[in-house]
Structure formats: structure tokens, C-alpha cells
Scaffold this motif. Sequence first.
Motif, mmCIF file in Angstrom:
data_model
loop_
_atom_site.group_PDB
_atom_site.id
_atom_site.type_symbol
_atom_site.label_atom_id
_atom_site.label_comp_id
_atom_site.label_asym_id
_atom_site.label_seq_id
_atom_site.Cartn_x
_atom_site.Cartn_y
_atom_site.Cartn_z
ATOM 1 N N LEU A 30 30.794 93.629 75.117
ATOM 2 C CA LEU A 30 31.093 94.635 74.118
ATOM 3 C C LEU A 30 29.965 94.741 73.148
ATOM 4 O O LEU A 30 29.618 95.834 72.797
ATOM 5 N N ALA A 31 29.581 93.829 72.458
ATOM 6 C CA ALA A 31 28.621 93.950 71.542
ATOM 7 C C ALA A 31 27.142 94.141 72.216
ATOM 8 O O ALA A 31 26.472 95.208 71.560
ATOM 9 N N ILE A 32 26.887 93.811 73.259
ATOM 10 C CA ILE A 32 25.767 94.271 74.008
ATOM 11 C C ILE A 32 25.818 95.738 74.439
ATOM 12 O O ILE A 32 24.774 96.649 74.031
ATOM 13 N N SER A 33 26.858 96.222 74.959
ATOM 14 C CA SER A 33 26.850 97.727 75.450
ATOM 15 C C SER A 33 26.870 98.480 74.105
ATOM 16 O O SER A 33 26.279 99.733 74.130
ATOM 17 N N GLN A 34 27.616 98.081 73.069
ATOM 18 C CA GLN A 34 27.663 98.892 71.872
ATOM 19 C C GLN A 34 26.198 99.155 71.081
ATOM 20 O O GLN A 34 25.730 100.041 70.454
ATOM 21 N N SER A 35 25.369 97.883 71.261
ATOM 22 C CA SER A 35 24.013 97.902 70.631
ATOM 23 C C SER A 35 23.150 98.806 71.515
ATOM 24 O O SER A 35 22.449 99.443 70.870
ATOM 25 N N ILE A 36 23.303 98.804 72.875
ATOM 26 C CA ILE A 36 22.553 99.705 73.643
ATOM 27 C C ILE A 36 22.648 100.903 73.274
ATOM 28 O O ILE A 36 22.072 102.031 73.080
ATOM 29 N N MET A 37 24.185 101.341 73.253
ATOM 30 C CA MET A 37 24.610 102.814 72.810
ATOM 31 C C MET A 37 23.972 103.274 71.638
ATOM 32 O O MET A 37 23.538 104.503 71.150
ATOM 33 N N TYR A 38 24.168 102.112 70.538
ATOM 34 C CA TYR A 38 23.506 102.696 69.219
ATOM 35 C C TYR A 38 21.787 103.044 69.255
ATOM 36 O O TYR A 38 21.647 103.996 68.597
ATOM 37 N N ALA A 39 21.236 102.060 69.925
ATOM 38 C CA ALA A 39 19.838 102.401 70.154
ATOM 39 C C ALA A 39 19.595 103.716 70.762
ATOM 40 O O ALA A 39 18.592 104.305 70.669
ATOM 41 N N VAL A 40 20.551 103.906 71.894
ATOM 42 C CA VAL A 40 20.093 105.254 72.743
ATOM 43 C C VAL A 40 20.541 106.475 71.603
ATOM 44 O O VAL A 40 19.773 107.455 71.797
#
Length: 103
Positions: free
Chosen positions: A87-97
Motif C-alpha cells: 500500500l505504501a509503495i502504490s500510494q507513493s507511485i500514485m503521488y509521484a505520477v
Amino acid sequence: MKKRNKLILIAIFWLAIVAVLYSQGMITTDINKINEIIGKNPYKMRVLFVLLSTIRVLFFIPQTIFIIIGSMLFGPYEGFVLSVLSLAISQSIMYAVGKYFQN
């Protein structure tokens, strides 16, 4: 694109994924078969679980499903930790995008 067309495309996309997975024999509800796959190489299965749980956003799958599946497969504590990690990885990717496309 109209909202109705988007919903139809998403439904077709989902059905295509399910059809391919079913034809390859990758969709199963047999917990013994799942445990047999996990038992052969638990490290790769944990990595695969985190990867699938991370890219779940692309398929509009809620994280709750992966928390439940992870708890059933790996136990409550390890499943929860793996789910929170993904969840932390996917939310970080979504934030960066989102940050990238905001500009």
C-alpha cells in the motif's frame, strides 16, 4: 470519452483478464493448490504478492481484498505487513505520477 463508454471499456478489460487467467488455469479457489504454490518458494510468493498488491490500482481493486487474502495465505501479522508495504509503495507511485502530471 463519455462515462458510459469508459465503463464499458473497463468491463471488457476485466472480462478479458478473467478469461485469460481462467484459460491458463490461474484462477482457483482451492486453498490446497494455493498453499502448494506458496510452499514451493515462499520468498518469491511474498514478492509476487507485494507486486500484485501494488499494481492493483490499475485494475480498480481495493486494498482490503489483498489484506484479507494476505492474512489467509501468510498469517495475520505477515499478511498485514506485506499489505501495508505494498500500500505504501502504490500510494507513493500514485503521488509521484500525480505530482508529475499536475505541472
